[in-house]
Write a protein that holds these residues in place. Sequence first.
Motif, PDB file in Angstrom:
ATOM      1  N   ASP A  10       0.867  -1.180   0.000  1.00  0.00           N
ATOM      2  CA  ASP A  10       0.000   0.000   0.000  1.00  0.00           C
ATOM      3  C   ASP A  10       0.905   1.231   0.000  1.00  0.00           C
ATOM      4  O   ASP A  10       1.863   1.301   0.776  1.00  0.00           O
ATOM      5  N   ALA A  11       0.594   2.200  -0.855  1.00  0.00           N
ATOM      6  CA  ALA A  11       1.431   3.396  -0.953  1.00  0.00           C
ATOM      7  C   ALA A  11       0.565   4.617  -1.199  1.00  0.00           C
ATOM      8  O   ALA A  11      -0.477   4.549  -1.845  1.00  0.00           O
ATOM      9  N   GLY A  12       1.013   5.740  -0.664  1.00  0.00           N
ATOM     10  CA  GLY A  12       0.286   6.990  -0.842  1.00  0.00           C
ATOM     11  C   GLY A  12       0.769   8.018   0.156  1.00  0.00           C
ATOM     12  O   GLY A  12       1.721   7.786   0.906  1.00  0.00           O
ATOM     13  N   HIS A  13       0.116   9.149   0.166  1.00  0.00           N
ATOM     14  CA  HIS A  13       0.519  10.229   1.064  1.00  0.00           C
ATOM     15  C   HIS A  13      -0.202  10.167   2.410  1.00  0.00           C
ATOM     16  O   HIS A  13       0.266  10.741   3.389  1.00  0.00           O
ATOM     17  N   THR A  14      -1.335   9.484   2.459  1.00  0.00           N
ATOM     18  CA  THR A  14      -2.063   9.333   3.721  1.00  0.00           C
ATOM     19  C   THR A  14      -2.647   7.930   3.796  1.00  0.00           C
ATOM     20  O   THR A  14      -3.010   7.336   2.776  1.00  0.00           O
TER      21      THR A  14
END
Length: 247
Positions: A10-14
Amino acid sequence: MSVLSCENLDAGHTRRSPCVRGLDLSLSEGEIVALLGPNGAGKTTLLMTLAGLLPRLGGSVLLAGEQLGSGNTRAAVRRGLVLVPDDRALFKKLSVAQNLRLAIRGRGPTARSSIDEVLQYFPALEARLNLAAGQLSGGEQQMLAIGRALVQRPKVLLIDELSMGLAPVVVESILGVLRNVASSEGTAVMLVEQHVRLALGIADRAVVLVHGHVSLEDDATVLSNDVGRIERAYLGQSGGDSRPQAV
């Protein structure tokens, strides 16, 4: 042999809204993977997370069979994973030679040898060694950015938006160098590219990312003979307004 693998990433800014969800993806030694997909698919976020510029939100990343720490760019580089970002991140006021030397670990004959190898790949840079990086053409800047990555002798090379703002003939030349590096040095390459046909021409495999999920994955030669499959993968989950460029 798999040199880089993501498991349930899982990847992202939040954490509330990850751009990439539950991704399983691997990259083998000497393999080039073209990472395709519409704008907003999560391609850049994925590369930034692998390179340690963003912490992982979940899952694991293995480099050469060992767990790669989360959110630690220096550790990633030390382990042999190097990112060429879409803005190239050059030191514009420093010369070409200074940009290359800054990326080399150690000094002496090995450093000189590394720079000589880059100049063999990109002979256009030899006459520019004492020129400030900011004075180079767009194509020369991309050559320098990739050359600066290559002097670090990466096991895995990640390249974001290689062709942005460049003429197709320049892109073809740079892609040819990457094919050479992968085949001769065993470097694994993952590149984000919007010029689909050019990417498929040198890649071993293509992965289409749509809304953070793998929508299509296949041999690049197979897909180059049926580019419509890529277009359908884009349109199947993207609302029909983000066709692949230069197909």
